[in-house]
Design an enzyme around this catalytic site. Sequence first.
Site, short mmCIF file in Angstrom:
data_model
loop_
_atom_site.label_atom_id
_atom_site.label_comp_id
_atom_site.label_asym_id
_atom_site.label_seq_id
_atom_site.Cartn_x
_atom_site.Cartn_y
_atom_site.Cartn_z
N ASP A 175 0.72 -1.14 -0.04
CA ASP A 175 0.06 0.10 -0.02
C ASP A 175 0.94 1.22 -0.15
O ASP A 175 2.09 1.23 0.28
CB ASP A 175 -0.89 0.02 1.22
CG ASP A 175 -2.04 0.84 1.02
OD1 ASP A 175 -2.24 1.14 0.00
OD2 ASP A 175 -2.82 0.93 2.08
N HIS A 176 0.30 2.35 -0.25
CA HIS A 176 0.88 3.76 -0.29
C HIS A 176 2.59 3.53 -0.15
O HIS A 176 3.11 3.42 1.15
CB HIS A 176 0.33 4.66 0.85
CG HIS A 176 -1.21 4.83 0.40
ND1 HIS A 176 -1.23 6.27 -0.44
CD2 HIS A 176 -2.18 4.46 1.03
CE1 HIS A 176 -2.47 6.19 -0.47
NE2 HIS A 176 -3.16 5.20 0.54
N GLY A 191 -9.79 7.11 6.80
CA GLY A 191 -10.44 7.14 8.30
C GLY A 191 -11.82 7.23 8.19
O GLY A 191 -12.47 7.31 6.99
N HIS A 212 -9.30 4.92 -2.68
CA HIS A 212 -8.91 4.52 -1.45
C HIS A 212 -9.86 5.33 -0.15
O HIS A 212 -11.11 5.84 -0.69
CB HIS A 212 -7.92 5.54 -1.16
CG HIS A 212 -6.56 4.85 -1.82
ND1 HIS A 212 -5.34 4.32 -0.97
CD2 HIS A 212 -6.42 4.48 -3.17
CE1 HIS A 212 -4.74 3.62 -1.79
NE2 HIS A 212 -4.96 3.80 -2.83
N VAL A 222 -10.06 -0.72 2.17
CA VAL A 222 -10.46 -0.74 3.44
C VAL A 222 -9.42 -1.04 4.45
O VAL A 222 -8.93 -1.93 4.66
CB VAL A 222 -11.91 -1.76 3.58
CG1 VAL A 222 -12.52 -1.53 4.93
CG2 VAL A 222 -12.86 -1.36 2.25
N THR A 229 -9.63 1.29 8.19
CA THR A 229 -10.02 1.71 9.34
C THR A 229 -11.14 0.82 10.10
O THR A 229 -11.19 0.78 11.26
CB THR A 229 -10.41 3.27 9.27
OG1 THR A 229 -9.17 3.86 8.67
CG2 THR A 229 -10.64 3.83 10.73
#
Length: 279
Positions: free
Chosen positions: A79-80, A179, A206, A229, A231
Site C-alpha cells: 500500500d501507499h 479514516g 481509497h 478498506v 480503519t
Amino acid sequence: MLVNLKTMLSNIDKKAVGSFNIYSYETIHGVCKAVESTKKPAIISFGASYLKNMSFSTVKYIVDEATKNIDVDVALHLDHCGDMDIIKAAIDAGFTSVMYDGSALPFDDNVKNSRAIANMAHSKGVSVEAELGSLALGEYSNETDIDHGQAYTDPENAAEFVNMTGVDALAVSIGTVHGMYKAKPNIRVDILKNIKQNVSIPLVLHGGSGTPEEKIIECIQNGIKKINVNTEISQYTVKKIAEQIYNDPNTHLSKLTLLQSDFVSSVVEKYIKLFSCEN
Ligand code: 13P
C-alpha cells in the site's frame, strides 16, 4: 492462488475487488477466511508503516501458506509507498503489486517516479498502482467543507499521467477520506465519470471505510475496480475484543487471537459481498 493486480482486475467486470489492510498473522487469516467463505478474490494489502509488525518476507510466507489451498485469485499488494528502496524490497520479497504514492509531489515528478517504478516492476511481472490527487483525513471530512488536504483528481491530468507512466491502476481522489467520516461525505461521482471518459485502466478508490453503500455501488458502476478498506476493520475488531475482555476478563490469549481473525473476517466478508454487486 497468488496473481498480480493487473491480471486480477482484468478478470472482473461491473464489480470491484476489495483491498484489505493487514498487519499480523491474525489479520491475514481473517482476510483469507473471507475469501474462502465467499469464494471471491481479494487483495491483501500491507503498508510499509507496519514493517515494525512484520517483515515483507514474513508477510509473503504467511500469505503463501494461507492461500495455498484457496482456488480463488488473491493479490499481495504494497500500500501507499513513496520510497523506491522499500518498493524494491517488497517486489524482491514476492509481492505481486505495489503502489507508488507520489501524489504530494509536483505532477512532473510524480510522472517521472511512477514511470520508473512501472518499468522496474513490470520487468518482474509485478503490477503498479499510482495516485493522482490526494485524500483528506477523516477528522476533517464534512459535507460542506472537505478541502483540508484534499485535491480532487483532474480528469485531463489523469489521462496524460496514465499515458506517460504506463501504470496498471490509478487511485483517484473524489471525496472519500482516509479514516472514518465525521459527517456525510460528498462523493464526487461527476468527477469520477469525467476521469473514466479519459482513462481506460482500472480506477482505485481509497478510504472505503464508512462510505455509504449506494455511493460505493455508483462508483463501481463508473469505473472503480479496487476499493481499499482499513480503519473499519480495525475499529470493529478492537471493539469486539474489548467487549470479549469486558465480558470475560480471563479470556485466554490463544482464544483472543482466533476471535481476532473471525472479527476481521466478518467485516471483510461484508465488503467483498458489497463490491461484487450481486444483490
Ligand atoms: P480507510 O482506512 O478509510 O478504509 O482507507 C484505507 C485506505 O485507503 C488504505 O490505502
